[in-house]
Design a protein around this motif. Structure first.
Motif, PDB file in Angstrom:
ATOM      1  N   UNK A  80       0.832  -1.199   0.000  1.00 38.15           N
ATOM      2  CA  UNK A  80       0.000   0.000   0.000  1.00 38.15           C
ATOM      3  C   UNK A  80       0.871   1.255   0.000  1.00 38.15           C
ATOM      4  N   UNK A  81       1.940   1.244   0.789  1.00 37.57           N
ATOM      5  CA  UNK A  81       2.839   2.403   0.825  1.00 37.57           C
ATOM      6  C   UNK A  81       3.528   2.599  -0.523  1.00 37.57           C
ATOM      7  N   UNK A  82       3.956   1.513  -1.154  1.00 37.66           N
ATOM      8  CA  UNK A  82       4.586   1.633  -2.468  1.00 37.66           C
ATOM      9  C   UNK A  82       3.601   2.143  -3.509  1.00 37.66           C
ATOM     10  N   UNK A  83       2.353   1.677  -3.428  1.00 37.67           N
ATOM     11  CA  UNK A  83       1.338   2.143  -4.371  1.00 37.67           C
ATOM     12  C   UNK A  83       1.097   3.643  -4.189  1.00 37.67           C
ATOM     13  N   UNK A  84       1.009   4.086  -2.942  1.00 35.64           N
ATOM     14  CA  UNK A  84       0.811   5.510  -2.682  1.00 35.64           C
ATOM     15  C   UNK A  84       2.000   6.327  -3.184  1.00 35.64           C
ATOM     16  N   UNK A  85       3.208   5.796  -2.985  1.00 35.93           N
ATOM     17  CA  UNK A  85       4.401   6.507  -3.449  1.00 35.93           C
ATOM     18  C   UNK A  85       4.428   6.568  -4.977  1.00 35.93           C
ATOM     19  N   UNK A  86       4.048   5.486  -5.634  1.00 36.43           N
ATOM     20  CA  UNK A  86       4.037   5.496  -7.101  1.00 36.43           C
ATOM     21  C   UNK A  86       2.974   6.432  -7.645  1.00 36.43           C
ATOM     22  N   UNK A  87       1.880   6.603  -6.923  1.00 37.99           N
ATOM     23  CA  UNK A  87       0.830   7.527  -7.364  1.00 37.99           C
ATOM     24  C   UNK A  87       1.302   8.982  -7.302  1.00 37.99           C
ATOM     25  N   UNK A  88       2.316   9.262  -6.490  1.00 32.47           N
ATOM     26  CA  UNK A  88       2.844  10.621  -6.380  1.00 32.47           C
ATOM     27  C   UNK A  88       3.800  10.955  -7.526  1.00 32.47           C
ATOM     28  N   UNK A  89       4.252   9.953  -8.243  1.00 26.95           N
ATOM     29  CA  UNK A  89       5.228  10.161  -9.318  1.00 26.95           C
ATOM     30  C   UNK A  89       4.562  10.692 -10.581  1.00 26.95           C
ATOM     31  N   UNK A  90       5.347  11.344 -11.438  1.00 28.96           N
ATOM     32  CA  UNK A  90       4.826  11.668 -12.772  1.00 28.96           C
ATOM     33  C   UNK A  90       4.493  10.379 -13.520  1.00 28.96           C
ATOM     34  N   UNK A  91       3.557  10.463 -14.424  1.00 27.66           N
ATOM     35  CA  UNK A  91       3.051   9.262 -15.108  1.00 27.66           C
ATOM     36  C   UNK A  91       4.152   8.500 -15.842  1.00 27.66           C
ATOM     37  N   UNK A  92       5.057   9.232 -16.467  1.00 32.20           N
ATOM     38  CA  UNK A  92       6.122   8.589 -17.237  1.00 32.20           C
ATOM     39  C   UNK A  92       7.058   7.801 -16.325  1.00 32.20           C
ATOM     40  N   UNK A  93       7.459   8.386 -15.212  1.00 28.86           N
ATOM     41  CA  UNK A  93       8.340   7.684 -14.271  1.00 28.86           C
ATOM     42  C   UNK A  93       7.646   6.479 -13.658  1.00 28.86           C
ATOM     43  N   UNK A  94       6.395   6.653 -13.285  1.00 32.71           N
ATOM     44  CA  UNK A  94       5.649   5.541 -12.683  1.00 32.71           C
ATOM     45  C   UNK A  94       5.515   4.391 -13.675  1.00 32.71           C
ATOM     46  N   UNK A 121      15.536   6.655 -19.950  1.00 31.92           N
ATOM     47  CA  UNK A 121      14.777   5.713 -19.128  1.00 31.92           C
ATOM     48  C   UNK A 121      15.496   5.483 -17.805  1.00 31.92           C
ATOM     49  N   UNK A 122      16.808   5.282 -17.871  1.00 30.91           N
ATOM     50  CA  UNK A 122      17.594   5.038 -16.660  1.00 30.91           C
ATOM     51  C   UNK A 122      17.485   6.217 -15.696  1.00 30.91           C
ATOM     52  N   UNK A 123      17.637   7.444 -16.218  1.00 26.18           N
ATOM     53  CA  UNK A 123      17.550   8.633 -15.363  1.00 26.18           C
ATOM     54  C   UNK A 123      16.136   8.817 -14.812  1.00 26.18           C
ATOM     55  N   UNK A 124      15.143   8.527 -15.624  1.00 22.96           N
ATOM     56  CA  UNK A 124      13.759   8.647 -15.166  1.00 22.96           C
ATOM     57  C   UNK A 124      13.478   7.680 -14.016  1.00 22.96           C
ATOM     58  N   UNK A 125      13.980   6.464 -14.139  1.00 22.66           N
ATOM     59  CA  UNK A 125      13.777   5.478 -13.073  1.00 22.66           C
ATOM     60  C   UNK A 125      14.527   5.907 -11.814  1.00 22.66           C
ATOM     61  N   UNK A 126      15.758   6.403 -11.961  1.00 22.89           N
ATOM     62  CA  UNK A 126      16.528   6.861 -10.801  1.00 22.89           C
ATOM     63  C   UNK A 126      15.834   8.020 -10.095  1.00 22.89           C
ATOM     64  N   UNK A 127      15.362   8.992 -10.879  1.00 25.57           N
ATOM     65  CA  UNK A 127      14.643  10.121 -10.290  1.00 25.57           C
ATOM     66  C   UNK A 127      13.368   9.656  -9.596  1.00 25.57           C
ATOM     67  N   UNK A 128      12.655   8.740 -10.238  1.00 26.01           N
ATOM     68  CA  UNK A 128      11.420   8.235  -9.642  1.00 26.01           C
ATOM     69  C   UNK A 128      11.671   7.500  -8.339  1.00 26.01           C
ATOM     70  N   UNK A 129      12.744   6.702  -8.282  1.00 27.47           N
ATOM     71  CA  UNK A 129      13.072   5.995  -7.043  1.00 27.47           C
ATOM     72  C   UNK A 129      13.456   6.971  -5.935  1.00 27.47           C
ATOM     73  N   UNK A 130      14.181   8.055  -6.304  1.00 26.97           N
ATOM     74  CA  UNK A 130      14.522   9.068  -5.298  1.00 26.97           C
ATOM     75  C   UNK A 130      13.262   9.760  -4.785  1.00 26.97           C
TER      76      UNK A 130
END
Length: 154
Positions: A80-94, A121-130
């Motif tokens: 649930x926490x991961x889902x909430x965190x992913x919902x906060x990301x921009x659509x492309x990163x998520x 893609x690599x930078x987008x994933x890194x930014x999204x994880x941060x």
């Protein structure tokens, strides 16, 4: 009605003995055979050649993972926490994080599917994880490490 040969079912019967049974009974017998062969395959794959089952459930616990209620609760809470965190990301990163971690796609194939460079893609994933780590830090009050975040994603 289906006809079955009892010689196939019972090894001590030496001659053909044909019996008619209902379709439901024949289906249940077939399902039992499938379940038994799946069980044998699991025991083979997990190298459980010798039975450890002394009616205390040792073999059952080895072959079938059973989680405690606390483990189930913790797993659902982290999901649930991961889902909430992913919902906060921009659509492309998520979308890219989902494709990489949940669907198991590598970054090159994500880049090919989106017709972009692999570095983007690599930078987008890194930014999204941060960003997810920052969100989880705010929600828990604890700073997750990069490896902890990756472990939660899997």
């Amino acid at each position: 009605m289906k006809r079955i040969n009892l010689r196939d079912m019972y090894p001590f019967i030496k001659t053909d003995v044909w019996v008619e049974v209902d379709d439901e009974v024949a289906q249940e017998m077939r399902q039992f055979d499938l379940d038994e062969s799946a069980y044998k395959l699991r025991t083979y794959r997990h190298k459980a050649y010798y039975s450890l089952d002394r009616n205390d459930g040792i073999e059952q616990d080895i072959l079938f993972l059973s989680l405690s209620s606390e483990e189930v609760y913790e797993h659902r809470l982290s999901q649930q926490q991961l889902y909430e965190a992913m919902c906060q990301l921009p659509e492309k990163s998520a979308r890219r994080i989902y494709a990489h971690f949940f669907l198991g796609m590598n970054k090159v194939s994500i880049a090919k599917a989106e017709h972009v460079d692999e570095r983007a893609v690599r930078k987008s994933i890194q930014r999204g994880l941060k960003q997810m780590a920052h969100f989880l830090k705010k929600s828990d009050g604890v700073k997750p490490k990069g490896s902890d975040l990756f472990a939660q994603m899997n």
